[in-house]
Write an enzyme that holds these catalytic residues in place. Structure first.
Site, mmCIF file in Angstrom:
data_model
loop_
_atom_site.group_PDB
_atom_site.id
_atom_site.type_symbol
_atom_site.label_atom_id
_atom_site.label_comp_id
_atom_site.label_asym_id
_atom_site.label_seq_id
_atom_site.Cartn_x
_atom_site.Cartn_y
_atom_site.Cartn_z
ATOM 1 N N ASP A 1 -7.377 -5.278 3.599
ATOM 2 C CA ASP A 1 -8.336 -4.302 2.804
ATOM 3 C C ASP A 1 -9.336 -3.882 3.682
ATOM 4 O O ASP A 1 -9.803 -4.446 4.851
ATOM 5 C CB ASP A 1 -8.780 -5.214 1.625
ATOM 6 C CG ASP A 1 -9.004 -4.153 0.542
ATOM 7 O OD1 ASP A 1 -8.462 -4.363 -0.642
ATOM 8 O OD2 ASP A 1 -10.200 -3.247 0.554
ATOM 9 N N ASN B 1 -0.305 -0.466 -1.001
ATOM 10 C CA ASN B 1 -0.909 -0.290 -2.317
ATOM 11 C C ASN B 1 -2.385 0.333 -2.192
ATOM 12 O O ASN B 1 -3.023 0.628 -3.205
ATOM 13 C CB ASN B 1 -0.783 -1.569 -2.810
ATOM 14 C CG ASN B 1 -1.655 -1.740 -4.163
ATOM 15 O OD1 ASN B 1 -1.220 -0.927 -5.089
ATOM 16 N ND2 ASN B 1 -2.718 -2.572 -4.020
ATOM 17 N N TYR C 1 -5.759 13.457 -5.543
ATOM 18 C CA TYR C 1 -5.032 11.966 -6.050
ATOM 19 C C TYR C 1 -3.647 12.317 -6.481
ATOM 20 O O TYR C 1 -2.694 11.790 -5.964
ATOM 21 C CB TYR C 1 -5.734 11.546 -7.050
ATOM 22 C CG TYR C 1 -5.209 10.298 -7.519
ATOM 23 C CD1 TYR C 1 -5.770 8.908 -6.853
ATOM 24 C CD2 TYR C 1 -4.507 9.873 -8.438
ATOM 25 C CE1 TYR C 1 -5.363 7.647 -7.347
ATOM 26 C CE2 TYR C 1 -4.083 8.494 -9.001
ATOM 27 C CZ TYR C 1 -4.498 7.457 -8.225
ATOM 28 O OH TYR C 1 -3.966 6.158 -8.699
ATOM 29 N N LYS D 1 -0.182 11.052 -4.474
ATOM 30 C CA LYS D 1 0.784 10.419 -5.179
ATOM 31 C C LYS D 1 2.253 11.012 -5.186
ATOM 32 O O LYS D 1 3.096 10.272 -5.208
ATOM 33 C CB LYS D 1 0.216 9.917 -6.368
ATOM 34 C CG LYS D 1 -0.917 9.164 -6.338
ATOM 35 C CD LYS D 1 -0.706 7.684 -5.686
ATOM 36 C CE LYS D 1 -1.782 6.787 -5.769
ATOM 37 N NZ LYS D 1 -1.447 5.496 -5.007
HETATM 38 N N1 LIG Z 1 -5.320 1.075 -11.750
HETATM 39 C C1 LIG Z 1 -4.769 2.192 -12.303
HETATM 40 O O1 LIG Z 1 -4.943 2.617 -13.427
HETATM 41 C C2 LIG Z 1 -4.048 2.798 -11.103
HETATM 42 C C3 LIG Z 1 -2.764 3.700 -11.714
HETATM 43 C C4 LIG Z 1 -1.994 4.308 -11.045
HETATM 44 C C5 LIG Z 1 -1.904 3.870 -9.846
HETATM 45 N N2 LIG Z 1 -2.933 3.207 -9.232
HETATM 46 C C6 LIG Z 1 -2.780 2.958 -7.695
HETATM 47 O O2 LIG Z 1 -2.522 1.392 -7.488
HETATM 48 C C7 LIG Z 1 -3.358 1.303 -6.311
HETATM 49 C C8 LIG Z 1 -4.149 -0.043 -6.381
HETATM 50 O O3 LIG Z 1 -5.360 0.323 -7.219
HETATM 51 P P1 LIG Z 1 -6.142 -0.633 -8.086
HETATM 52 O O4 LIG Z 1 -6.138 0.270 -9.281
HETATM 53 O O5 LIG Z 1 -5.747 -1.839 -8.097
HETATM 54 O O6 LIG Z 1 -7.699 -0.562 -7.724
HETATM 55 P P2 LIG Z 1 -8.675 -1.230 -6.951
HETATM 56 O O7 LIG Z 1 -9.802 -0.294 -6.716
HETATM 57 O O8 LIG Z 1 -9.064 -2.261 -7.950
HETATM 58 O O9 LIG Z 1 -7.997 -1.711 -5.618
HETATM 59 C C9 LIG Z 1 -7.738 -0.780 -4.457
HETATM 60 C C10 LIG Z 1 -8.060 -1.657 -3.363
HETATM 61 O O10 LIG Z 1 -7.756 -0.650 -2.060
HETATM 62 C C11 LIG Z 1 -8.935 -0.959 -1.241
HETATM 63 N N3 LIG Z 1 -9.057 0.212 -0.131
HETATM 64 C C12 LIG Z 1 -9.611 1.362 -0.558
HETATM 65 N N4 LIG Z 1 -9.598 1.851 0.538
HETATM 66 C C13 LIG Z 1 -8.858 1.383 1.568
HETATM 67 C C14 LIG Z 1 -8.542 1.669 2.843
HETATM 68 N N5 LIG Z 1 -8.857 2.935 3.635
HETATM 69 N N6 LIG Z 1 -7.866 0.922 3.786
HETATM 70 C C15 LIG Z 1 -7.476 -0.555 2.958
HETATM 71 N N7 LIG Z 1 -7.836 -0.633 1.801
HETATM 72 C C16 LIG Z 1 -8.378 0.362 1.154
HETATM 73 C C17 LIG Z 1 -10.018 -1.300 -1.863
HETATM 74 O O11 LIG Z 1 -10.989 -2.025 -1.105
HETATM 75 C C18 LIG Z 1 -9.634 -2.101 -2.894
HETATM 76 O O12 LIG Z 1 -9.439 -3.431 -2.748
HETATM 77 C C19 LIG Z 1 -3.753 2.533 -5.712
HETATM 78 O O13 LIG Z 1 -3.130 3.131 -4.757
HETATM 79 C C20 LIG Z 1 -4.055 3.058 -6.827
HETATM 80 O O14 LIG Z 1 -3.999 4.572 -6.779
HETATM 81 C C21 LIG Z 1 -3.629 2.493 -9.906
#
Ligand SMILES: NC(=O)c1ccc[n+]([C@@H]2O[C@H](COP(=O)([O-])OP(=O)(O)OC[C@H]3O[C@@H](n4cnc5c(N)ncnc54)[C@H](O)[C@@H]3O)[C@@H](O)[C@H]2O)c1
Length: 255
Positions: free
Chosen positions: A40, A93, A159, A163
């Site tokens: 991260d 992720n 986004y 995706k």
């Molecule tokens: N939460 C939702 O509703 C949802 C829905 C569909 C998809 N997603 C996807 O799930 C994945 C996880 O997201 P989440 O919802 O757990 O959000 P989150 O914000 O809790 O976690 C995302 C993590 O990615 C890290 N991050 C961001 N940029 C980074 C980089 N350049 N290098 C390394 N780490 C980095 C952040 O610091 C954070 O810890 C993402 O790809 C998001 O697009 C989330």
């Protein structure tokens, strides 16, 4: 082997491991016996997850790396393999939210950041993880797409494009490397209670109720509910799953 040790003696990388879905997956991999590389840009976040894993008797290596940076991603794989000797699984992720603007008003920087982290980032992770997994005798990779990988969302062009790209990249990588013993799939979550979603809802119950109402199941997901699908796709129970985009969205995209 018990059902709680599907990844005993194995090594996994999880990106975006400081928070939300990635944190839940990292903790679950560790509970099931894997040594976990926690990747991260949030160093205190991954150090806290590492402490939780180690306190429970597991093994974890925090890796500060920006997944959009080629040299950082190469070094990330080297650090994890250097610590644990092998690599069998990866959950690519890490993600960010965009500026929330229609395309004509979207700052170019928002586009570049979204594509850089969530599409180029997945490409770079695959590029450097695949040789390490082959050298370790094979394994599995799961990339995080989204419901936004399947349908359009106004105001989220950066986004949505990243995706959708993850799904095409996953299918291509799956075809290229299934013969080398790596199964590659992706997940398409609906809304899950993570940092990016909590930041957006700002503790407003009306905002959560509104988002929950968009999902036929009537609520948003907890991060574990998404992480479980990623771990299953990595596990031997998913041994015939190749290039699949698994939708975990409480019915959002079937309406
Ligand atoms: N939460 C939702 O509703 C949802 C829905 C569909 C998809 N997603 C996807 O799930 C994945 C996880 O997201 P989440 O919802 O757990 O959000 P989150 O914000 O809790 O976690 C995302 C993590 O990615 C890290 N991050 C961001 N940029 C980074 C980089 N350049 N290098 C390394 N780490 C980095 C952040 O610091 C954070 O810890 C993402 O790809 C998001 O697009 C989330």
């Amino acid at each position: 082997m018990t059902s709680t040790a599907r990844f005993e003696s194995k090594v996994a990388i999880v990106t975006g491991a400081a928070s939300g879905i990635g944190r839940a997956a990292a903790l679950a991999f560790a509970r099931e016996g894997a040594a976990v590389g926690l990747v991260d840009i949030d160093l205190p976040g991954i150090e806290a997850v590492a402490r939780s894993i180690e306190a429970a008797g597991g093994r974890a290596e925090p890796v500060l790396a920006d997944v959009s940076d080629p040299s950082a991603v190469s070094a990330m794989v080297e650090q994890v393999v250097g610590r644990f000797g092998e690599l069998h699984y990866a959950f690519n992720n890490a993600g960010v939210v965009g500026a929330g603007a229609p395309i004509a008003e979207m700052p170019v920087e928002s586009w570049q950041r979204g594509i850089g982290v969530m599409l180029t980032g997945v490409f770079l992770c695959l590029k450097y993880e695949i040789p390490a997994i082959i050298a370790s005798g094979g394994g599995a990779i799961v990339n995080t797409s989204s419901g936004a990988g399947l349908i359009g969302f106004p105001g989220m062009g950066d986004y949505v494009a990243s995706k959708h790209g993850v799904i095409g990249l996953t299918r291509t990588a799956a075809l290229e490397y299934v013969g080398s013993g790596i199964r590659i799939n992706c997940i398409c979550p609906g809304t899950a209670r993570s940092r990016m979603v909590e930041d957006w809802m700002q503790g407003d119950p009306a905002a959560e109720a509104q988002v929950a109402g968009l999902h036929p199941i009537g609520r948003i997901a907890e991060p574990d509910e998404i992480a479980h699908a990623a771990l299953w796709l990595c596990s031997d129970e998913a041994s015939f799953m190749v290039g699949h985009s698994m939708v975990i969205d409480g019915g959002y995209t079937i309406q």
